[in-house]
Structures are given as C-alpha cells and as structure tokens.
Design a protein around this motif. Structure first.
Motif, PDB file in Angstrom:
ATOM      1  N   UNK A   1       3.676  -2.558  -6.136  1.00  0.00           N
ATOM      2  CA  UNK A   1       2.976  -2.426  -4.858  1.00  0.00           C
ATOM      3  C   UNK A   1       2.242  -3.725  -4.497  1.00  0.00           C
TER       4      UNK A   1
ATOM      5  N   UNK B   1       9.934   5.259   2.027  1.00  0.00           N
ATOM      6  CA  UNK B   1      10.231   6.667   1.776  1.00  0.00           C
ATOM      7  C   UNK B   1       9.161   7.493   2.484  1.00  0.00           C
TER       8      UNK B   1
ATOM      9  N   UNK C   1      -0.358  -5.187  -5.720  1.00  0.00           N
ATOM     10  CA  UNK C   1      -0.744  -6.054  -6.846  1.00  0.00           C
ATOM     11  C   UNK C   1       0.457  -6.807  -7.401  1.00  0.00           C
TER      12      UNK C   1
ATOM     13  N   UNK D   1       4.993   2.171  -4.181  1.00  0.00           N
ATOM     14  CA  UNK D   1       5.397   3.006  -5.316  1.00  0.00           C
ATOM     15  C   UNK D   1       6.242   4.172  -4.814  1.00  0.00           C
ATOM     16  N   UNK D   2       7.341   4.440  -5.482  1.00  0.00           N
ATOM     17  CA  UNK D   2       8.114   5.632  -5.136  1.00  0.00           C
ATOM     18  C   UNK D   2       8.929   5.497  -3.875  1.00  0.00           C
TER      19      UNK D   2
ATOM     20  N   UNK E   1       4.212  -2.236 -13.751  1.00  0.00           N
ATOM     21  CA  UNK E   1       4.437  -0.948 -14.392  1.00  0.00           C
ATOM     22  C   UNK E   1       5.572  -1.015 -15.402  1.00  0.00           C
TER      23      UNK E   1
ATOM     24  N   UNK F   1      13.419  10.251   0.801  1.00  0.00           N
ATOM     25  CA  UNK F   1      14.061  11.212  -0.105  1.00  0.00           C
ATOM     26  C   UNK F   1      13.027  12.031  -0.844  1.00  0.00           C
TER      27      UNK F   1
ATOM     28  N   UNK G   1      -4.604  10.457   5.381  1.00  0.00           N
ATOM     29  CA  UNK G   1      -4.158  11.147   4.167  1.00  0.00           C
ATOM     30  C   UNK G   1      -4.400  12.650   4.242  1.00  0.00           C
TER      31      UNK G   1
ATOM     32  N   UNK H   1       6.142  18.861   2.260  1.00  0.00           N
ATOM     33  CA  UNK H   1       6.567  18.556   0.900  1.00  0.00           C
ATOM     34  C   UNK H   1       6.589  17.042   0.753  1.00  0.00           C
ATOM     35  N   UNK H   2       5.883  16.528  -0.227  1.00  0.00           N
ATOM     36  CA  UNK H   2       5.824  15.083  -0.431  1.00  0.00           C
ATOM     37  C   UNK H   2       6.257  14.739  -1.847  1.00  0.00           C
ATOM     38  N   UNK H   3       6.674  13.492  -2.002  1.00  0.00           N
ATOM     39  CA  UNK H   3       7.088  13.007  -3.308  1.00  0.00           C
ATOM     40  C   UNK H   3       5.883  12.331  -3.944  1.00  0.00           C
TER      41      UNK H   3
ATOM     42  N   UNK I   1       8.690  10.507   2.540  1.00  0.00           N
ATOM     43  CA  UNK I   1       8.187  11.647   1.769  1.00  0.00           C
ATOM     44  C   UNK I   1       7.037  11.253   0.855  1.00  0.00           C
ATOM     45  N   UNK I   2       6.692   9.968   0.857  1.00  0.00           N
ATOM     46  CA  UNK I   2       5.571   9.522   0.028  1.00  0.00           C
ATOM     47  C   UNK I   2       4.288   9.537   0.860  1.00  0.00           C
ATOM     48  N   UNK I   3       3.177   9.997   0.240  1.00  0.00           N
ATOM     49  CA  UNK I   3       1.944  10.202   1.006  1.00  0.00           C
ATOM     50  C   UNK I   3       1.469   8.963   1.774  1.00  0.00           C
ATOM     51  N   UNK I   4       1.571   7.774   1.192  1.00  0.00           N
ATOM     52  CA  UNK I   4       0.993   6.605   1.851  1.00  0.00           C
ATOM     53  C   UNK I   4       1.939   5.942   2.858  1.00  0.00           C
TER      54      UNK I   4
ATOM     55  N   UNK J   1       1.143   4.515   9.019  1.00  0.00           N
ATOM     56  CA  UNK J   1       0.952   4.144   7.608  1.00  0.00           C
ATOM     57  C   UNK J   1       2.059   3.213   7.109  1.00  0.00           C
TER      58      UNK J   1
ATOM     59  N   UNK K   1       0.253  -4.824   4.422  1.00  0.00           N
ATOM     60  CA  UNK K   1      -0.379  -4.977   3.107  1.00  0.00           C
ATOM     61  C   UNK K   1       0.535  -5.760   2.153  1.00  0.00           C
TER      62      UNK K   1
ATOM     63  N   UNK L   1      -0.404  15.702   5.796  1.00  0.00           N
ATOM     64  CA  UNK L   1       0.767  15.257   5.059  1.00  0.00           C
ATOM     65  C   UNK L   1       1.930  16.189   5.383  1.00  0.00           C
ATOM     66  N   UNK L   2       3.175  15.700   5.221  1.00  0.00           N
ATOM     67  CA  UNK L   2       4.308  16.595   5.395  1.00  0.00           C
ATOM     68  C   UNK L   2       4.198  17.765   4.415  1.00  0.00           C
TER      69      UNK L   2
ATOM     70  N   UNK M   1       3.881   8.152   5.131  1.00  0.00           N
ATOM     71  CA  UNK M   1       4.421   9.378   5.720  1.00  0.00           C
ATOM     72  C   UNK M   1       4.691   9.246   7.218  1.00  0.00           C
TER      73      UNK M   1
ATOM     74  N   UNK N   1       8.022  11.023 -10.735  1.00  0.00           N
ATOM     75  CA  UNK N   1       7.806  11.529  -9.381  1.00  0.00           C
ATOM     76  C   UNK N   1       8.609  12.793  -9.177  1.00  0.00           C
TER      77      UNK N   1
END
Lengths: 361, 244
Positions: free
Chosen positions: B116, B142, B118, B30-31, B61, B177, A1, A7-9, B144-147, B153, B160, A4-5, B149, A180
């Motif tokens: 996710x 995606x 859960x 998520x996302x 959610x 995106x 973590x 720019x992230x969403x 572009x999402x932190x988890x 992951x 998971x 990171x890139x 990337x 988001x």
C-alpha cells in the motif's frame, strides 16, 4: 467507511479492527508485531473518524496496562498482539482477572518458542486456556476459523467481556489474520455498553468512590474473592460453551480441530467420504470453556472407533480432548509445528489408519 | 515443465497503450488483487515476448505475495526477481539490487508493488529510473474492498499511492472481486464506478480483470459493454486450499 457494500472483501486483521469499532470499542492500545500489525494500521486510520483513541504504546506491557486503566473507567477497550507480545502481557492478564475488568485481547498467533517465526501456529493453546499469568483465573477464549467469524466473534467478545467482567481472548493465527474473505453484516451494532456501576468514572460527590484493585491483604477476604471468581468462571463454563459439530452421528472417526486447522480438516472429510469413510468434526469455538460434553457425546457414539486431534503444535488441545473422552475411546494426535501446516494427505492417512487398520476396505 | 494450456489461451488478452510499454508498474491497495494481476500480465506478455521479468517488490508484507507463484512463472519462461528474503518468511524489508537493471535493460518488466502507501513510499526511491524508461503505471482496484468501495475513495487511493510512490497513475484496472464468490455480474456492475473515479483524476480504465473460471466464457476478451477483459488464472492460493 460507515457506508459499505452489503458484502466486502476483508483481511482477517481488518475484520477484527472494524468489528471492534462497530462493537463500540473507542480505545485501542497496541504495539506492532507481524502478523497482526494491520489491526493497528486500521485502528490508526479509523479511530479518529469515530472519535476514539488509538495509541501506539511503548511496549506490550504498557499497552495491556493502558487496557487495565481504560477498562476500569468502563470503556470498551482492546489490545492486539502476536505470540511473543502476548507473553509479555501475561502479568497484565492476571491483574485484569483479579480486578474483574472487561476487555478484549486478540492473539494473531505465530510459531515459537522464543522469537520463532511469523507463520501460523497453535502453540499458544496452553497459554491461552490454562493461564499464562499467575494465580487462579480464567480468560474466555474464542477460536474463529474464518474472516466472517473473526468479525462476529470480535463483536461478541465485547458483550461477553462486559457480561462477566472478564478478559476475552481471541486466539487466531497468522493465516486467519492475513487471509482475505468476503464478510457481510457490517451494519453498526448498538454500541451502548452494559451499565457499569463499578467503573471509576467519578462520583460527582454523590456516592462513595469505586475502587479497581486486585490486592486483598486479608487472607479470608482474598479467599472469598477467589471463590467469587471461581463461581463466575463456573457460570461461564455452564452458559458460554460453543462448538461446531459436523457429521458426528454415524462417524467412524471424529476429528477435533480449531481455527485454520479445522479448515484443512473440512477438505479431508470430503476426501474421506469419497473413500467411504465417514468422518465427523468437532470444532471448538470456545477453547475455554472447552466443549467437553460435545466431545464426550461424540466418543460415546458406537460407530466411533477413535478421535483424532489435529493441531499446529506438539499436542495441546488433545489433553482437553482426552479429559473429555475419559478413556471411552482411543484419542490420537496429529500435529505440525514451526509454521508448517498438515497436508490433507497426511491427515487422510491418519484417518485411514484408524478406519481401516488392516489397510483393506 | 509447462502448464497445461488453459481456456484463457483461446483469447489474445486485452490491448491498450499499456501493452506497448516495456516496463509496467502494478500497484494498488491491500486486497486489490495486484499480485494476481501482475502475475497474469507477465504470463500474458510472455506469450508474445521473449524476455519477461516479474519483479516482486512488496517490501512490507511477507505473507501471500507474487513470489509465491514463482514456479508457475518460471515454468512459463518468466524470470522472477524478488528480495532475497521473499519466500523465507523473514520480516525484513528489502529491495533487490537487480531492479536497477530493469531501467536500462531491453526486456519487459512487470513490477508488483505491494504494501500500500508504505510500500509505495519505498518505491519512490526508484522513481527516476521508472521515469527514464517510460514505465506505465497501472493501479488495480477492487470495489469489494472497504477503502476503495466507491468513486470518491478510489480517487483518494490513487492520490495516496501516487503521492507515496512519486509515480502518477496512468490507468486503472478494475479487478473487483469477492474471491470465489465473484461472477461476471459483480465485475460488470463495478466498471462504471471505477471509470467515474478515473474521470475525476483524468485516468482512463485500461481493462477489467477476473478469474477465467468465474466469468462467462462467451465474454472472451471484453465485457458486454466493450470494456477490455483480462481473463486470469489464479496462481496465488491460501495454504488450506492446496490439495496436496
């Protein structure tokens, strides 16, 4: 973590959590409540990897008192909740103010009163800016309007809290927490907290012990303590006011709005311009201290016919707008409640009624 | 009332082993954009099939979910099954009883599994049904999402979600995106890494997906590297975006 890139969403709630970690927050205490529970999820996942503490407290009251303890020991600490949970924390807010402890609290607000609903609202403005707990105190209150700003203001909230030894409250809402958006500038911040010689970290036998307290039995000492607090709040009010002013010069109508509402108003400004009506926006970024000077200056423009405060409540911030305008121009209000958002059309109609009262051009 | 034909209608949409399945399960972090992908897949399949149902199975959610696209789906002839709490903003996890019908019925079903790991865990109670009907499981990614990337992951996320749901992932969908900031380049640059992630777990990339209006029109049904492409319309929007 950590890598990171560029720019992230991110979801608003995730941005708050990641920003806190990158600002050096290593202590998080909370209790789940929609629509902010993702902050706790994120902290539960991330705190372990950065050597921090995540603790799900048994209640909101317990969580805010854990914040009191960690802040007293000089830690960068945060708790988050949503409206009913923030109400429960108010006694803790007052004690934290009295003991001058720096900490960050986030309210991802929902609609009330009571259990209300989980949809976005701004009905906690009074509670956030005018107290909520007992006694004469102030919290600095930040009002982000995007996920990027949630991130940045969370980082800055920790600095602000340390600089003045105050509780900094971030007032978001369910839409901001859940939406988001792309976020950048995620590079780690210098997490070194400012020196805290007052913190209770152990004397090492080298000095007299520090005391964290809000109790002053002697009335003269308590009044002096209150005067000291008020002088500090006056300094914050002088130095830390922030707002965004857009197109106020030459505007016929100036709208005041914060957070989610300001996003809707931005779209309305474009629509009004297409009809030849120039609308300005003042978006307070600090709700306390309130940007009274910017609002007063806007009202003083000869072109401005009236101000319109658009809020997700029954009319709360509009009171501060009226105080700032001080009768110089009419101040109108448009609000929705219960999780309803004002449509662009209904705001535009209010603007038209001010700018073209006869319905003509 | 039918929606006006969009430009995407000019293309037939991607095909693959997944497009022959009667029951599609769409899951993701998520996302990831899984709800948008699920809605668009249901609309795509409805063009060639009579009986298509979208099942909104986000038990976690109550905000921003595929049920929010109900009007567009029903206008196009897609049936929507969602918990009775969907659209009410009640924060109550519930699985609609009708989902059990999907496993033995004749029509096409697209399951949108939110929440996710859960949310996926709730779905694990249905895994026998999914196995019985040969459900095809798509995991939307995606980058572009932190988890999710990078490949490591993404592979971990696949593990998971599969572990929580009891459903092995059959194929990946690259839906990388940044919402309105997306362009074709972002997607084209990401497919290699998503393929690498899939290769580590023996999971192929089914197709890439992106919002039609943000992609070069000449790409039609495939990225320049040949990756099949699902051109989507955005059906899930934020409240402040609505022009009304």
């Amino acid at each position: 973590m950590d890598r990171l890139p560029d720019r992230v969403l991110m979801k608003g709630n995730e941005a708050i959590a990641e920003a806190a970690i990158r600002a050096g927050c290593r202590h998080y205490f909370g209790y789940p409540i929609t629509p902010q529970t993702e902050i706790a999820h994120y902290m539960a996942k991330r705190m372990k990897s950065v050597g921090g503490v995540f603790l799900q407290a048994e209640s909101e009251v317990a969580a805010i008192n854990m914040v009191y303890g960690a802040a007293g020991a000089g830690a960068r600490v945060m708790t988050t909740s949503s409206s009913p949970g923030i109400s429960l924390k108010q006694e803790g807010f007052s004690y934290i103010a009295g003991a001058e402890l720096p900490c960050v609290v986030v309210n991802v607000a929902r609609c009330g009163p009571g259990l209300g609903g989980i949809l976005p609202a701004q009905g906690d403005y009074f509670q956030a800016t005018k107290g909520g707990g007992h006694g004469d105190y102030r919290n600095a209150v930040l009002a982000p309007a995007s996920v990027q700003e949630l991130y940045q203001l969370t980082v800055e909230a920790f600095d602000l809290a340390d600089r003045y030894r105050v509780l900094v409250l971030i007032l978001a809402d369910g839409t901001l927490g859940q939406m988001m958006e792309p976020v950048s500038h995620l590079e780690p911040k210098d997490a070194t907290a400012a020196g805290k010689p007052w913190a209770t970290v152990g004397t090492g036998g080298k000095r007299f012990h520090n005391t964290i307290t809000s109790i002053y039995i002697d009335p003269e000492r308590l009044e002096a303590h209150n005067l000291h607090l008020q002088a500090k709040y006056a300094k914050i009010a002088r130095n830390e006011v922030r707002c965004e002013s857009v197109g106020v010069e030459g505007a016929e109508v100036v709208v005041t709005a914060f957070g989610t509402t300001a996003r809707i108003v931005r779209n309305v400004i474009r629509q009004a311009a297409e009809e030849g009506i120039k609308v300005g926006l003042i978006r307070p970024i600090t709700l306390w201290p309130f940007p009274s000077e910017a609002v007063a200056a806007a009202a003083a423009h000869p072109s401005v016919k009236a101000l319109l405060s658009v809020e997700l409540n029954a009319g709360q911030m509009v009171e501060d707008v009226r105080l700032a305008v001080n009768g110089a121009k009419p101040v109108q209000f448009h609000g929705r409640m219960g999780g309803m958002l004002p449509t662009q059309r209904e705001i535009l109609e209010r603007i038209r009624a001010i700018a073209r009262p006869e319905g003509g051009t | 009332m039918r929606e006006a034909p969009a430009r995407e209608n000019a293309t037939a949409g991607p095909v693959g082993p997944w497009s022959a399945a009667r029951v599609l399960v769409v899951l993701g972090a998520y996302g990831s954009g899984k709800s948008e992908v699920a809605v668009n897949l249901a609309l795509l399949l409805r063009r060639t099939r009579d009986d298509v149902t979208l099942v909104d199975l986000d038990t976690i959610n109550p905000y921003f979910r595929s049920n929010d696209a109900r009007a567009a789906l029903e206008a196009a002839g897609v049936r929507v099954v969602a918990p009775s709490t969907a659209g009410t903003n009640a924060d109550v996890p519930a699985v609609p009883g009708e989902v059990h019908g999907a496993f033995d019925a004749a029509g096409t079903f697209v399951f949108d599994i939110g929440g996710e790991d859960m949310g996926a865990r709730v779905v694990s109670s249905l895994r026998d049904g999914f196995a019985r009907c040969g459900a095809f499981v798509l995991m939307v990614v995606n980058r572009s999402r932190p988890f999710t990337a990078d490949a490591g992951r993404i592979a971990d996320m696949a593990d998971e979600l599969a572990a929580a749901s009891g459903l092995p992932v059959d194929a990946l969908v690259d839906n990388t995106n940044l919402l309105g900031e997306s362009d074709g380049r972002l997607l084209l640059d990401s497919v290699g890494e998503v393929r690498t992630a899939g290769a580590r777990r023996g999971i192929p990339l089914a197709f890439a997906s992106g919002v039609d209006a943000l992609l070069p029109p000449e790409w039609r049904d495939a990225l320049p590297d040949g990756t099949p492409l699902l051109r989507m319309r955005r059906h899930l929007t934020y409240p402040y975006e609505n022009g009304a």
